[in-house]
Design an enzyme around this catalytic site. Structure first.
Site, PDB file in Angstrom:
ATOM      1  N   LYS A   2     103.677  11.193  44.690  1.00 29.90           N
ATOM      2  CA  LYS A   2     105.030  11.680  44.435  1.00 29.90           C
ATOM      3  C   LYS A   2     105.011  13.059  43.795  1.00 29.90           C
ATOM      4  CE  LYS A   2     106.230   7.743  42.501  1.00 29.90           C
ATOM      5  NZ  LYS A   2     106.940   6.643  41.851  1.00 29.90           N
ATOM      6  N   GLU A  20     108.248   3.507  39.682  1.00 30.14           N
ATOM      7  CA  GLU A  20     108.809   4.367  38.642  1.00 30.14           C
ATOM      8  C   GLU A  20     109.866   5.221  39.326  1.00 30.14           C
ATOM      9  OE1 GLU A  20     104.680   5.851  37.208  1.00 30.14           O
ATOM     10  OE2 GLU A  20     106.161   6.686  35.812  1.00 30.14           O
ATOM     11  N   ARG A  45      95.041   1.319  48.284  1.00 32.92           N
ATOM     12  CA  ARG A  45      96.186   2.177  48.598  1.00 32.92           C
ATOM     13  C   ARG A  45      96.147   2.603  50.053  1.00 32.92           C
ATOM     14  NH1 ARG A  45      98.318   4.557  43.972  1.00 32.92           N
ATOM     15  NH2 ARG A  45      99.374   6.248  45.027  1.00 32.92           N
TER      16      ARG A  45
END
Ligand code: ATP
Ligand code: MG
Length: 554
Positions: free
Chosen positions: A269, A33, A259
């Site tokens: 983020k 994104e 992850r």
């Protein structure tokens, strides 16, 4: 097929290799994104997505998953491309935006409505939440769930035309309000947002939800293997449902992996943005940041980052990886490539009394003992030199082999010197040393066979150039700051120390990004703001390898 190693394939490569054997042409994607800069966690995903495609003769798309109009920015789109390229991967001409598919996605939504599997709901956001139930209790059906297909088609078209205010209606999937997986409880597909989008401008006032857009974008692009992190596992049934309900083909296969989390680091983020906006760091590319641009500015190499990801491998369990391993990979890489230079960080002046005033000679120095192709350079030597203050002790303990009153030490690439006098100021601080040198010891050994144990670095005070050196420590003082409620309170207040250093004159030529080893100290990288007039170096990593040390102990 996967490289020429004899190691067993990880679970993702095992699946992909079977599919390839059955004639599949691999297409993967990396779908960020564009709402922030990429971090080292993304690097892991990039290495997997692009790495798998490359190893199995496929392609990997780079797709901006830009479905949230309010948080996205072109600045991020550009940085994402720079970072992926810098890491060493290539999407060829396969660069896409989910926003390119808005029309197709809208058509898919219409198809789902026509099949009686979606409805326009007038509940408010709060009501939707109330109706959803929770992990132990089933949800309640929306009173709007049984609208006719015609009414739903009409209302959805009017949503698109902008007839209704933000938040007044949503398009929802009609699945099962009692489903044990709450993501399957009639999730939203479209919401109304009269917001400007960085690419589509004002042409849309309804935006697809991430889950809907994500899986269908994969299908539109013909992705064969949607590789993603574990938190998407619970979304997989919903993705499967959307693809079926929309009648989309092909149906990508989603495989999840864990992850990357790193000690002494936060990775999301949102938090990185908070660090930037709260001015806890100096921007996204602050060399203390785990962002790719921060690591690059710090002096990390793509090779070191890729190696780190390779060593981590692919697993199904989330864990916290040791940042010392990342640093270890970096040292291993820089040890091979970084030229050695001498730099004095905390200078103590030494006058070599028997060396003629005004004389200078050039001493030959090896650039990199690990790599003979890097050759040699000349280092000026003169009567006045600087050594590091901690290489001298007035009252040395037994095993101190560096300089002390009356003691002899070897100057790297130079002569033996002996300390004859210590000069102090009124307050008793040492301000200067007087030494003599032995002209017979040029090159580092004495013809009479006498030995000295210590070798220290130095620079010629008459020739040295000054530089600002930024020494970094961990950004956080606790191992897992992300797990703390007040994670910002865990910032290490001493993560940046600025020093003045004296360097070999050669280093005026250092261009931004140039990485070298300051002998006996660490690896340093010329900062992006460094100029010949004002040299600035970032300490990339110190020489001491705590990872290798712990490994040897075990
Ligand atoms: P963040 O939580 O940091 O905001 P994100 O997952 O929201 O990250 P995206 O832009 O959606 O960020 O990520 C793009 C891809 O990168 C996704 O497929 C995601 O799974 C992967 N990714 C993100 N963070 C990590 C991580 N820490 N380790 C491995 N892969 C990651
Ligand atoms: Mg995300």
């Amino acid at each position: 097929m996967s490289e020429e190693k004899n190691e067993p394939l990880d679970f993702i490569r095992t699946i992909v290799s079977n599919d390839v054997a059955n004639g599949c042409k691999v297409v993967t994607r990396f779908p960020p994104e564009p709402n922030g800069y990429l971090h080292i966690g993304h690097a892991k995903a990039i290495c997997i997505d692009f790495g798998v495609a490359r190893e199995f003769g496929g392609v990997c798309h780079l797709r901006m998953d830009d479905t949230n109009p309010t948080k996205e920015d072109v600045e991020y789109v550009d940085s994402i491309q720079d970072d992926v390229r810098w890491l060493g991967f290539d999407w060829e001409d396969k660069f896409f935006y989910a926003s390119d598919y808005y029309e197709k996605l809208y058509e898919f939504a219409m198809e789902i409505i026509r099949r009686g599997k979606a409805f326009v709901c007038d509940l408010s956001a709060d009501e939707v939440k109330e109706y959803r139930g929770n992990l132990t209790e089933p949800g309640k059906e929306s009173p709007f769930r049984n609208r006719s297909i015609e009414e739903n088609l009409d209302l959805f078209e009017r949503m698109r035309k902008g007839e209704f205010p933000d938040g007044s209606r949503t398009l929802r999937a009609k699945i099962d309000m009692a489903h044990p997986n709450v993501h399957m409880r009639d999730p939203a597909i479209y919401r109304i947002r009269h917001a400007h989008h960085h690419r589509t401008g004002d042409s849309w006032c309804i935006y697809p939800m991430y889950d809907f857009a994500h899986c269908l974008s994969d299908s539109i692009e013909g992705i064969t293997h949607s590789l993603c992190t574990l938190e998407f596992e619970i979304h997989r049934p919903l993705y499967d449902w959307f693809i079926e309900a929309a009648g989309a083909t092909p149906h990508p296969r989603q495989i999840e992996f864990s992850r990357l989390n790193l000690t002494y680091t936060v990775m999301s983020k949102r938090r990185l943005l908070e660090l930037v906006q709260g001015k806890h760091v100096n921007g996204w590319d602050d060399p203390r940041m785990p962002t790719i641009c921060g690591l690059r500015r710090r002096g990390y190499t793509p090779e070191a980052i890729r190696k780190f990801c390779e060593i981590l491998g692919i697993t199904k369990t989330n864990s916290l990886s040791d940042i010392a391993l990342l640093e270890h990979c970096l040292r291993e890489d820089l040890n091979k490539r970084a030229p050695r230079v001498m730099a004095v960080m905390d200078p103590l002046k030494v006058v070599i009394e028997n060396y003629p005033e005004g004389q200078c000679e050039e001493l030959e120095a090896t650039n990199n003992p690990e790599d003979p192709t890097q050759g040699e350079r000349l280092v000026p030597f003169s009567r006045n030199i600087y050594i590091d203050r901690n290489d001298f002790m007035e009252e040395p303990p037994k095993k101190f082999f560096r300089l002390a009153p009356g003691a002899e030490v070897r100057l790297r690439y130079g002569y033996f010197i002996r300390c004859t006098e210590v000069i102090k100021d009124a307050a008793g601080n040492i301000t200067e040393l007087r030494c003599t040198y032995d002209p017979e010891t040029r090159g580092g050994s004495a013809p009479d066979g006498r030995k000295v144990k210590g070798t220290i670095h130095w620079v010629s005070a008459d020739h040295a150039v000054e530089a600002e050196v930024r020494q970094y420590d961990r950004l956080f003082s606790v191992e897992n700051p992300g797990a703390e409620d007040n994670w910002l309170d865990c910032l290490n207040q001493d993560s940046l120390e600025i020093k003045k250093a004296y360097l070999e004159p050669e280093l005026t030529k250092a261009v931004p990004g140039f990485i070298c080893q300051f002998e006996r100290q660490g690896y340093f990288c010329a900062d992006k703001d460094s100029t010949p007039e004002k040299l600035i170096f970032n300490r990339t990593v110190a020489l001491r390898d705590s990872w290798a040390k712990t490994q040897n102990k075990n």
